[in-house]
Design a protein around this motif. Structure first.
Motif, PDB file in Angstrom:
ATOM      1  N   GLY A 103      20.872  -6.339  53.415  1.00  0.00           N
ATOM      2  CA  GLY A 103      19.846  -5.213  53.131  1.00  0.00           C
ATOM      3  C   GLY A 103      20.037  -3.908  53.339  1.00  0.00           C
ATOM      4  O   GLY A 103      19.664  -2.779  52.218  1.00  0.00           O
ATOM      5  N   ILE A 104      20.727  -3.555  54.661  1.00  0.00           N
ATOM      6  CA  ILE A 104      20.784  -2.389  55.546  1.00  0.00           C
ATOM      7  C   ILE A 104      22.170  -1.570  54.388  1.00  0.00           C
ATOM      8  O   ILE A 104      22.323  -0.790  53.239  1.00  0.00           O
ATOM      9  CB  ILE A 104      21.010  -2.479  56.567  1.00  0.00           C
ATOM     10  N   GLY A 105      23.534  -2.472  53.806  1.00  0.00           N
ATOM     11  CA  GLY A 105      24.357  -2.017  53.525  1.00  0.00           C
ATOM     12  C   GLY A 105      24.475  -1.197  51.929  1.00  0.00           C
ATOM     13  O   GLY A 105      24.705  -0.918  51.552  1.00  0.00           O
ATOM     14  N   HIS A 106      23.835  -2.337  51.418  1.00  0.00           N
ATOM     15  CA  HIS A 106      23.530  -2.217  49.599  1.00  0.00           C
ATOM     16  C   HIS A 106      22.116  -1.220  49.657  1.00  0.00           C
ATOM     17  O   HIS A 106      22.422  -0.530  48.905  1.00  0.00           O
ATOM     18  CB  HIS A 106      23.076  -3.146  49.101  1.00  0.00           C
ATOM     19  N   GLY A 107      20.943  -1.523  50.597  1.00  0.00           N
ATOM     20  CA  GLY A 107      19.422  -0.846  50.279  1.00  0.00           C
ATOM     21  C   GLY A 107      19.382   0.184  50.957  1.00  0.00           C
ATOM     22  O   GLY A 107      19.330   1.422  50.697  1.00  0.00           O
TER      23      GLY A 107
END
Length: 581
Positions: A103-107
């Motif tokens: 969730g953090i890393g891609h978005g």
């Protein structure tokens, strides 16, 4: 594994009819597939394996790219799908429920980076940022410098006029702990553009990272972390690096004001996503307690474990209510969200981490195992503290509230006794229609306005238990007012002593109670059931030591029965109660 693509229109084109946020969230959940399926390349087993390798789940990134997640970060007016802050948080909750790192890393990083552009960028800059995101690229937000922490006023990265007099700038210095900096196409940099002190000495720059001279920039190093291990947290260093003058977003020197507005959005929205991490933890421990046999029956039949699970469920619902109301306030009460957003970002991670600890006690030694059926719990427990610090930790959020307390007490709380109506119902209806989010209406100070807390002071509740609990918080608010008025001048500033911060903490709990009361009063189905709001308010009252008395057994039993029902029917454990695959 192939994934259907949700196509977004070209940047700048007129908005077209697309599936609504609920339909898109349901589609995203289907694409993620069953979490417990060991053969699902996006299942829990695959997530844990990627975490052990210290990388983002490749199949997860492929799926989110095919879904077109970046379009969710771009306003509809620029060709994207972002319209409602609460609906966006609920959609992203599906990803966080599966893997916080994904969730953090891609978005989320690209969402955060886009906010200053949508808030103060020129039409051309906005089109440029939208084009990068809608074509599948990445933009990162570069604020953090380890030497200065959250004190942006001491930022060392400098943008100085170039030597040729053409209006170009030269970058000197660096930023650290930037997610995806090594693979981003562009960055929004918070840089010093004036050597003088004051609030007008910093600017935002939208910089194309792909066109910089290789010998003037370095961004190939990484910071390993214990939580969100798959996120590519790195740094960037500039050595007399030229960038065009038109990289400045808005007017030179207005970055601090833009930050204070943009962070109201992140502080309101990110906690709503992280509710998904708490959902995953509670689901894992409930599964253990149902399977583990003691004294001739499942652990869930024992009083302490049952109370622990019910309390964690109630806490999760408190978090969802406060985060949902905070996100909707961005649209409906933009003049008040400087305080509300700080309360959301402070209290939701705190409640989730406290709940994580209590659930770990119930899970026992299994809570720190990195293999086996409950390994997802320890991953979530490692991820939560990192997320809690992202874009303002608890101290920064409380420091935002403290200076506004005296005016809130004088203009808001003490006058509410004569009000006869609480906040409007649309504030409390998750997913209900909202006016567009207008960044220009987000104010830096609430000026004593406090609509949300009226839910505990200005409304008569017919249910006796609910009414009694509501009175506790109304009385607490009235007790806070003279205590705030008695604060010495220093304790009314961001460098307040513990006394000022404790009052801000208590006020945040009152706002959480107000959010729960409003959601219940204007709810239907489960949200209109008094059992959950009684349990939620009781938990909050106990945290403030307001002596609420024994929790009514019928409310606790009803809430635990609801928790079991959702486990059996595979429904989410939040307010919106959506099906899982």
């Amino acid at each position: 594994m192939t994934h259907p693509t949700v196509h977004a229109p070209a940047p700048g084109s007129p908005p077209t009819a697309q599936p609504g946020p609920q339909e898109r969230a349901a589609q995203l959940e289907r694409l993620l597939g069953p979490a417990a399926d060991p053969d699902n390349p996006l299942g829990t087993a695959a997530v844990l394996a990627a975490d052990e390798r210290g990388e983002l789940l490749p199949e997860g990134e492929q799926m989110l790219a095919g879904y077109g997640l970046n379009a969710e970060f771009v306003p509809r007016s620029l060709g994207g799908r972002f319209e409602q802050a609460d609906a966006f948080a609920h959609l992203m909750r599906s990803v966080f429920r599966r893997d916080c790192s994904l969730g953090i890393g891609h978005g989320v990083t690209s969402f955060i980076a886009g906010l200053p552009v949508w808030a103060s960028g020129s039409p051309e800059q906005q089109r440029r940022a939208a084009s990068i995101l809608l074509s599948g690229g990445r933009i990162v937000a570069a604020y953090t410098e380890l030497a200065h922490g959250s004190d942006f006023s001491r930022t060392g990265l400098a943008a100085t006029p170039g030597p040729d007099g053409s209006g170009s700038l030269r970058l000197h210095g660096g930023k650290q702990l930037i997610n995806n900096i090594s693979r981003a196409e562009a960055a929004v940099l918070f840089a010093r553009t004036d050597t003088r002190t004051g609030s007008r000495s910093h600017s935002h720059l939208l910089v194309d990272l792909t066109g910089l001279p290789p010998d003037a920039v370095r961004r190939d190093f990484r910071y390993p972390t214990s939580g969100v291990r798959g996120c590519l947290l790195g740094g960037i260093e500039f050595r007399d690096c030229p960038v065009p003058g038109d990289a400045v977003l808005g007017e030179p020197g207005d970055a601090m004001e833009t930050v204070l507005r943009a962070f109201q959005v992140t502080r309101s929205v990110l906690p709503g996503m992280v509710v998904g991490v708490g959902d995953t933890q509670l689901r894992a421990v409930l599964g253990f307690a149902l399977e583990r046999q003691l004294y001739g029956g499942p652990v869930t039949e024992l009083p302490y474990p049952r109370a622990t699970l019910t309390g964690a469920f109630a806490d999760l619902l408190v978090c969802d209510a406060l985060a949902t109301v905070g996100a909707r306030s961005l649209h409906l009460l933009p003049g008040e969200t400087s305080v509300q957003s700080a309360a959301v970002k402070y209290l939701v991670p705190k409640l989730l981490q406290d709940s994580s600890y209590r659930l770990s006690v119930l899970l026992g030694a299994r809570s720190y195992l990195r293999t086996g059926p409950y390994a997802v719990f320890q991953k979530a427990a490692r991820d939560l503290p990192v997320v809690a610090l992202a874009h303002a930790g608890s101290a920064v959020c409380l420091a935002t509230i403290v200076p506004q307390l005296p005016r809130l007490a004088a203009n808001g709380w003490l006058r509410q006794a004569t009000d006869t109506a609480g906040p409007a119902g649309e504030l409390f209806r998750p997913g209900g229609p909202l006016p567009p989010l207008d960044f220009s209406r987000l104010e830096l100070n609430s000026r004593g306005r406090d609509t949300l807390s009226q839910a505990v002071t200005a409304t008569a509740y017919g249910h006796p238990h609910v009414a009694a609990l509501a009175r506790l918080f109304a009385e607490e608010l009235h007790r806070l007012a003279p205590r705030v008025a008695a604060l010495p001048p220093r304790d009314r500033t961001v460098i307040a002593s513990r006394r000022g911060f404790l009052l801000a903490d208590r006020y945040a709990h009152v706002l959480a109670a107000a959010a729960c009361l409003g959601v219940w009063q204007h709810g239907d189905g489960f949200t209109g059931d008094p059992a959950w709001v009684i349990c939620a308010l009781h938990r909050l009252a106990e945290r403030l030591r307001l002596r609420p008395g024994p929790l009514p057994e019928e409310a606790a039993d009803a809430l635990f029965a609801e928790l079991l029902r959702r486990h059996e029917e595979n429904l989410t454990l939040d307010l919106i109660r959506t099906p899982l695959v």
